[in-house]
Design a protein around this motif. Structure first.
Motif, PDB file in Angstrom:
ATOM      1  N   GLU A  16     -21.631  59.259  53.124  1.00  0.00           N
ATOM      2  CA  GLU A  16     -20.752  58.252  52.970  1.00  0.00           C
ATOM      3  C   GLU A  16     -19.897  58.469  51.567  1.00  0.00           C
ATOM      4  O   GLU A  16     -18.893  58.271  51.405  1.00  0.00           O
ATOM      5  N   ALA A  17     -20.796  58.902  50.446  1.00  0.00           N
ATOM      6  CA  ALA A  17     -20.175  59.006  49.180  1.00  0.00           C
ATOM      7  C   ALA A  17     -19.029  60.154  49.432  1.00  0.00           C
ATOM      8  O   ALA A  17     -18.090  60.102  48.516  1.00  0.00           O
ATOM      9  N   ALA A  18     -19.394  61.303  50.080  1.00  0.00           N
ATOM     10  CA  ALA A  18     -18.580  62.427  49.901  1.00  0.00           C
ATOM     11  C   ALA A  18     -17.232  61.918  50.616  1.00  0.00           C
ATOM     12  O   ALA A  18     -15.920  62.505  50.280  1.00  0.00           O
ATOM     13  N   ARG A  19     -17.504  61.033  51.824  1.00  0.00           N
ATOM     14  CA  ARG A  19     -15.929  60.656  52.477  1.00  0.00           C
ATOM     15  C   ARG A  19     -15.314  59.837  51.594  1.00  0.00           C
ATOM     16  O   ARG A  19     -14.213  59.812  51.615  1.00  0.00           O
ATOM     17  N   ALA A  20     -16.258  58.936  50.629  1.00  0.00           N
ATOM     18  CA  ALA A  20     -15.093  58.085  49.739  1.00  0.00           C
ATOM     19  C   ALA A  20     -14.384  59.133  48.894  1.00  0.00           C
ATOM     20  O   ALA A  20     -13.326  58.450  48.472  1.00  0.00           O
ATOM     21  N   ASP A  21     -15.187  60.183  48.334  1.00  0.00           N
ATOM     22  CA  ASP A  21     -14.540  60.967  47.573  1.00  0.00           C
ATOM     23  C   ASP A  21     -13.305  61.804  48.035  1.00  0.00           C
ATOM     24  O   ASP A  21     -12.305  61.641  47.465  1.00  0.00           O
ATOM     25  N   ASP A  22     -13.397  62.076  49.359  1.00  0.00           N
ATOM     26  CA  ASP A  22     -12.515  62.655  50.038  1.00  0.00           C
ATOM     27  C   ASP A  22     -11.148  61.513  50.182  1.00  0.00           C
ATOM     28  O   ASP A  22      -9.883  61.905  49.963  1.00  0.00           O
TER      29      ASP A  22
END
Length: 349
Positions: A16-22
């Motif tokens: 989820e954090a990676a998606r938010a960064d993207d």
């Protein structure tokens, strides 16, 4: 909670954090792209203001007014847009194949007047002094609908752009817009393949052509076949017609190519024949000039008689007259000389 359970939750949190960064990175890139586009548009608009000597606070409408005032008879930049619309025969008449290009659907034109009524607006333009000149890109398409109804002269901006800017990679309407850096209002020029935006850009192309050529020249070019500077298909794609061998060009004449293409092919084949003929003419002229005596000249002339006839170099043609003049001049020189004259080029060919 077990280790596996904790790991599943941690992995989900990390994903989820990676998606938010993207998402954040994509939004930042989009903002930067908008800023870059705005800067480029402002630079282009500044160039246009300088080009036409407009005031610093000029708007796109001022640019259009300036362009519109350059030619009263061909006020296409706005007049065509005001008179031309997305015409229809009536409801449920837009085929899916057409919608795939311009994205006009039956719903868009359900209230549009039929073509039988709408075409008259084209001839109700004030200030035309009874003379109608239409302009269109690839005008043969529009002419199939208008020629039966309206007597008018036509300027084909596609044919004219091929003549004026043969070096361009593409002569499609939107390609010309960018290649020529036309002062197009992005909103009015979009979306492409729609009547109003395409008419608007066509008008700008026309006005650019008028910076270099007269109306009469554009009308003449438009009445003649399109002149193709290079192939846009096949094994010779991107190369001039001179790159193709005779066999390929002859093959094209027997296939289902447009009349414009066949005209260009015939012109290229005729150019080659003329070039070979010019080489032979030069050889004959050199032969006349290298005759050492009057007898040599006479023998040479009668020896080449059949070759002249085979090339259709007969009395009355320019080439025959040229050779006669050369032979008469050489004979006069030889008759005035005390003896034979041997040129450095050698004996007659």
């Amino acid at each position: 909670m077990t280790y596996n359970g904790l790991k599943v939750k941690y992995d989900a949190f990390a994903a989820e954090a990676a998606r938010a960064d993207d998402i954040a990175r994509e939004e930042a890139e989009a903002v930067e792209q908008r800023r870059r586009s705005e800067r480029l548009e402002n630079l282009e608009f500044a160039k246009i203001i300088l080009r036409y000597g407009l005031k610093d606070d000029a708007e796109w409408s001022d640019v259009l007014k300036e362009l519109r005032g350059r030619d009263k008879r061909l006020d296409l930049a706005i007049a065509m847009e005001e008179t031309r619309g997305d015409w229809t025969e009536g409801f449920y008449r837009v085929p899916p194949e057409s919608s795939s290009i311009h994205h006009i659907t039956d719903e868009d034109v359900k209230d549009a007047p039929p073509w039988a009524d709408r075409w008259r607006m084209l001839v109700e333009v004030p200030g035309d002094d009874g003379k109608i000149i239409f302009a269109a890109h690839a005008a043969h398409y529009e002419r199939q609908y208008l020629d039966p109804l309206i007597r008018a002269d036509w300027i084909c901006t596609w044919k004219c752009s091929l003549r004026q800017w043969p070096e361009l990679e593409s002569h499609k309407l939107q390609a010309l817009r960018y290649a020529l850096k036309l002062p197009a209002d992005p909103e009015r020029a979009s979306p492409p393949h729609r009547a109003a935006p395409d008419s608007y850009v066509c008008g700008l192309v026309l006005l650019e052509l008028l910076e270099y050529q007269t109306v009469e020249t554009l009308l003449r070019w438009s009445s003649e076949p399109a002149v193709f500077p290079k192939f846009d298909f096949g094994k010779f794609d991107g190369k001039p017609l001179s790159a193709a061998d005779d066999g390929f060009l002859t093959w094209m004449l027997d296939k289902d190519f447009s009349e414009d293409w066949k005209w260009n092919v015939r012109r290229e084949l005729e150019r080659r024949v003329a070039a070979k003929r010019d080489v032979r003419i030069k050889k004959w002229v050199d032969g006349v000039r290298s005759a050492a005596t009057v007898k040599d000249l006479e023998n040479w002339w009668f020896g080449e008689a059949e070759a002249f006839a085979a090339e259709r170099i007969i009395p009355g043609t320019d080439e025959y007259d040229l050779l006669i003049r050369e032979a008469a001049s050489r004979k006069a020189v030889l008759q005035a000389a005390p003896g034979p004259i041997f040129e450095s080029s050698g004996a007659p060919a």
